[in-house]
Design an enzyme around this catalytic site. Structure first.
Site, PDB file in Angstrom:
ATOM      1  CG  ASP A  14      -1.531  -1.346   1.570  1.00  0.00           C
ATOM      2  OD1 ASP A  14      -2.035  -1.875   0.583  1.00  0.00           O
ATOM      3  OD2 ASP A  14      -1.868  -1.860   2.748  1.00  0.00           O
ATOM      4  CD  GLU A 194      -8.544  -3.048  -1.235  1.00  0.00           C
ATOM      5  OE1 GLU A 194      -9.387  -3.421  -0.431  1.00  0.00           O
ATOM      6  OE2 GLU A 194      -7.478  -3.764  -1.458  1.00  0.00           O
TER       7      GLU A 194
END
Length: 314
Positions: A14, A194
């Site tokens: 991420d 997402e």
């Protein structure tokens, strides 16, 4: 160096890189222990690899944000530094989901690695459900909040929502859903939209996002709107019918996703993302640390659309 399949930073999922006006690149990401927020900075992208690391916030031992600190992003909004992140009260699964909510910390220090960070509390969206992956961006003088959340009555893990912000830690108005997992490549393993990220160019605002399970099926989709459109109107947005960035098995680049965007030293647009280099994961993928941070340049095609190319290639 930007167009290789060699990780810039190993074992950082991420990833988020922000280039500030002070000439530094700031990097943060999920760390394998999921127990805090780590920052590093350097004057070049390559320099981030060996830059010193600083844990600027660590989770408490108990409470609503005491476990699984995920996907931090560092932003400079309205004169101060903010890190937006998600955290859960435990690792318990309820209704087939973790129990993450979104939070922020803040410092007004010039160098955020040396700042005294304060906990700002939860970012409330008006929907009390699993949520994560918040990002912010400013457009035409308005600050926006963009995130992923489980929608009431909507199948899947998360949809993408947007709202204008009243302050850097409070939204105003009701969340607007921009996309939900519905296409074949968005629902492999899990129904997921997402990890939104924003890039602007050629008269448009683009939102990339990640879809499907976080294994080799993970991939990027794309939304776009005219730069003068109402970004809070779902009708302003067009959604790609196919993924724009996905597994490249020949180079052993699996499940590229959860990206951010930055600029290279010469002003070129750079894609920042994570990927694994093998698929034989032992145990729960959540605890596999081998999602690595990679970067590559983005090109723009004749129609003014970003061309992500393929992971590990120019």
């Amino acid at each position: 160096m930007l167009n290789t399949n060699i990780p810039l930073i190993p074992q950082r999922a991420d990833p988020f890189i922000y280039k500030h006006t002070d000439g530094y690149y700031y990097f943060t990401a999920s760390i394998p222990a999921y127990d805090g927020i780590e920052l590093r900075r350097a004057t070049t992208l390559a320099g981030l690899a060996d830059a010193s690391r600083k844990i600027v916030w660590r989770k408490p031992d108990s409470g609503p944000y005491s476990d699984l600190v995920w996907a931090p992003e560092i932003h400079f909004n309205q004169g101060a530094w903010y890190v937006y992140f998600a955290a859960a009260p435990s690792r318990e699964i309820k209704d087939a989901l973790f129990q993450h909510r979104m939070y922020a910390i803040k410092t007004e220090a010039a160098n955020p690695l040396e700042g005294d960070w304060q906990f700002c509390g939860q970012i409330e969206t008006g929907i009390d459900s699993f949520c994560l992956d918040a990002t912010t961006f400013t457009h035409h003088g308005r600050l926006y909040y963009l995130w992923a959340q489980k929608g009431p009555g909507i199948r899947g893990n998360s949809n993408l929502y947007i709202a204008e912000m009243d302050t850097p830690i409070r939204i105003k108005g009701k969340p607007v859903m921009l996309t939900k997992p519905e296409l074949d490549w968005e629902i492999r393993g899990f129904w997921v939209n997402e990890g939104p990220a924003v890039i602007k160019g050629h008269g448009r605002v683009f939102i990339s996002y990640s879809a499907s399970a976080t294994d080799e099926n993970y991939c990027l989709g794309l939304l776009w709107a005219d730069e003068n459109a109402d970004l809070l109107d779902p009708a302003s947005w067009t959604k790609s019918s196919q993924p724009v960035f996905q597994t490249h098995a020949a180079l052993k680049m699996f499940g590229p996703g959860h990206n951010s965007f930055t600029q290279g030293e010469n002003g070129e647009d750079v894609l920042v993302y994570h990927a694994r280099q093998y698929t034989e994961i032992e145990g729960d993928p959540l605890w596999n640390p081998d999602r690595h941070t990679f970067i590559k340049t983005i090109k723009w095609d004749k129609d003014g659309m970003p061309d992500f190319g393929r992971p590990g290639q120019p």
